[in-house]
Design an enzyme around this catalytic site. Structure first.
Site, PDB file in Angstrom:
ATOM      1  N   LYS A  78      34.629  51.520  33.288  1.00 55.84           N
ATOM      2  CA  LYS A  78      35.841  51.794  32.497  1.00 55.84           C
ATOM      3  C   LYS A  78      35.472  51.909  31.022  1.00 55.84           C
ATOM      4  CE  LYS A  78      40.514  49.848  31.873  1.00 55.84           C
ATOM      5  NZ  LYS A  78      41.391  48.705  32.212  1.00 55.84           N
ATOM      6  N   SER A 153      45.831  50.093  34.256  1.00 53.78           N
ATOM      7  CA  SER A 153      45.170  51.007  33.352  1.00 53.78           C
ATOM      8  C   SER A 153      43.801  51.494  33.826  1.00 53.78           C
ATOM      9  CB  SER A 153      45.018  50.337  31.988  1.00 53.78           C
ATOM     10  OG  SER A 153      44.159  49.219  32.067  1.00 53.78           O
ATOM     11  N   SER A 177      45.689  45.557  35.917  1.00 51.78           N
ATOM     12  CA  SER A 177      45.027  46.857  35.771  1.00 51.78           C
ATOM     13  C   SER A 177      43.853  47.131  36.708  1.00 51.78           C
ATOM     14  CB  SER A 177      44.558  47.052  34.337  1.00 51.78           C
ATOM     15  OG  SER A 177      45.650  47.451  33.550  1.00 51.78           O
TER      16      SER A 177
HETATM   17  N1  GLN Z   1      50.302  47.285  33.101  1.00 43.38           N
HETATM   18  C1  GLN Z   1      50.046  46.148  32.291  1.00 43.38           C
HETATM   19  C2  GLN Z   1      50.247  46.489  30.840  1.00 43.38           C
HETATM   20  O1  GLN Z   1      50.624  47.581  30.576  1.00 43.38           O
HETATM   21  C3  GLN Z   1      48.671  45.606  32.548  1.00 43.38           C
HETATM   22  C4  GLN Z   1      47.604  46.295  31.814  1.00 43.38           C
HETATM   23  C5  GLN Z   1      46.242  45.713  32.072  1.00 43.38           C
HETATM   24  O2  GLN Z   1      46.061  44.912  32.964  1.00 43.38           O
HETATM   25  N2  GLN Z   1      45.298  46.095  31.224  1.00 43.38           N
HETATM   26  O3  GLN Z   1      50.044  45.698  29.974  1.00 43.38           O
END
Ligand code: GLN
Length: 478
Positions: A78, A153, A177
């Site tokens: 990532k 994400s 994420s």
């Molecule tokens: N969807 C969550 C957010 O928008 C989690 C994001 C993540 O785990 N990086 O914060």
């Protein structure tokens, strides 16, 4: 060679038998990316030359007698985890042109294990989002339906693994994420307990919640990668000196004798009925395999989203202050003043969702509001943590949905941030409480979209959730 179903464990066996070399394997991954990524948009950059050199070195080491489960295996990373010499944009215009001068601890550990760093995967900008649509560069598509999102994400990592463009990948999970994109794309995603894996060299979103973890095709592969990633790191004071067990050995206990808890607040409706049907079938399968199913209660569940979006944005507002055009990142061309320099550099470099969160986070920390928002959120966070401690007195793991829906259409949810935030309801509590969690495919909708189930374990209880997940996965396959 077809890498679309090739796992780390299979590839390692073939490398040992010399069916193919790491150079051939790496080339197959690069070919798959060339062939498929125009459709999927899973990668932000690919380091073909560097990867082949690393593969050559791995082959030479193997010929010289070295062995290892990850020696010569290409892994996608990532784009917010530093790998020396490779770009690290966090999918933000703010970091275009930035090249990592050093390895994150996780990268250094994988490098030592002989991993080949093939490329960098797309994500929501600075990991803020649930669909990968917040990337400043491209929209990744779900390999099961190109009109749909891969989740986020870590959507690029999930799409690469599930779409046959990677053998395995690394993601990060601050509020879901790793687990949610794994569920949307039909792969395995493991969020380690807070502190199990070092965050050194991983671009911080919310430092009390972030963790790096594996995204793989099988539970066994997740165990193999976690083994290489886990452990105390002198560069990260939040990694305690808890011994790292043999995760592969932990896989084999079976479900018999395990107590699996169903938090009743997670089963009260609101989630898509097809998703719930898959999860309930998984519960039945676990019961049939000998697990004892018990009901538990997590009474503060309804506050989790509010607490998460206060704590995460507060920490993000502090962490992202460094991307100001002076210390890091894009610098505006002709600033009229010092104020102008900071304001314009950030206005030009950062995307809408990132700005929204910085503003929200700055607000909840500001004097006069701090106690009412941030202070209170921290107190409720403690209550959420206590709910889980109580639940784990009566069970070894919790079984829940990962997300309330399967993958939605690109563009469907991105205009409504609140709706997007509500989709995190089943994943954020684990981050707030520091627990470990794994998402395992457990079926699909009538339209053929994957659905994942989540197993949550107590802090540093990765062995239990891996054991349950492996037994379930083997049972389904049989
Ligand atoms: N969807 C969550 C957010 O928008 C989690 C994001 C993540 O785990 N990086 O914060």
């Amino acid at each position: 060679m077809d890498i679309s179903t090739l796992t780390i464990c299979d590839a390692a066996a073939e490398l040992r038998k010399k069916t193919f070399s790491s150079v051939e394997l790496t080339q197959a991954v690069l070919d798959a990316i060339n062939k498929k990524d125009a459709d999927l948009n899973a990668y932000l950059s690919v380091d073909a030359e560097g990867a082949l050199l690393q593969a050559e070195a791995a082959d030479a080491a193997r010929s010289a007698g070295r062995d290892g489960d990850l020696l010569g295996i290409p892994v996608a990373v990532k784009d917010l985890i530093n790998v020396a010499g490779q770009p690290c944009t966090c999918a933000s215009k703010q970091l275009v042109g930035y090249v990592s001068p050093y390895d994150a601890t996780v990268s250094a550990k994988l490098r030592q294990a002989g991993v080949v760093f093939a490329g960098r995967t797309n994500m929501d900008e600075f990991a803020m989002g649930s669909s990968t649509e917040n990337s400043a560069f491209k929209v990744t598509r779900n390999p099961h339906d190109l009109t749909r999102v891969p989740g986020g994400s870590s959507g690029g990592s999930a799409a690469a693994v599930a779409g046959g463009e990677a053998i395995a990948a690394l993601g990060t999970d601050t509020g879901g994420s790793i687990r949610q994109p794994a569920s949307f794309c039909g792969c395995v995603g493991l969020k380690p307990s807070y502190g199990r894996v070092s965050r050194y060299g991983v671009t911080a979103f919310a430092s009390s919640l972030d963790q790096v973890g594996p995204m793989t095709k099988t539970v066994e592969d997740a165990a193999v990668l976690l083994q290489a990633l886990a452990g105390r790191d002198a560069h990260d004071g939040t990694t305690p000196d808890v011994p790292v067990p043999d995760y592969r050995a932990a896989l084999r206990g079976g479900l018999k004798g395990m107590k699996i808890g169903l938090p009743k607040e997670y089963y009260i409706g609101g989630a898509d009925h097809e998703v719930m049907a898959c999860v309930r079938k998984a519960v039945d399968a676990c019961a049939a395999a000998g697990a004892e199913i018990v009901e538990v209660s997590l009474p503060h569940t309804e506050y989790a989203i509010a607490v998460y979006y206060i704590v995460a944005t507060a920490e993000a507002s502090a962490n992202l202050a460094r991307f100001d055009g002076v210390r890091y990142g894009h610098r505006t061309a002709n600033p009229g003043s010092v104020f102008d320099l900071y304001a314009k550099s950030r206005a030009e470099g950062l995307g809408t969702e990132v700005k929204r969160r910085i503003i929200l986070g700055t607000y909840v920390l500001s004097s006069g509001y701090y106690d009412a928002y941030y202070g209170r959120a921290q107190k409720v966070r403690t209550l959420i943590r206590k709910d889980f401690a109580e639940a784990f007195k009566t069970c070894d793991a919790l079984l829940t949905p990962v997300a309330p829906t399967a993958a939605y259409r690109i563009g469907e949810a991105c205009d409504d941030p609140l709706k997007m935030y509500l989709g995190d309801i089943f994943t954020v509590p684990a981050n707030l409480a520091g627990l470990c969690g794994i998402s395992v495919p457990c079926g699909q909708t009538a339209a053929g979209l994957p659905v994942g189930m989540q197993l949550l374990g107590p802090a540093f209880g990765e062995g239990s959730i891996l054991r349950a997940a492996y037994a379930y996965e083997q049972g389904v396959r049989a």
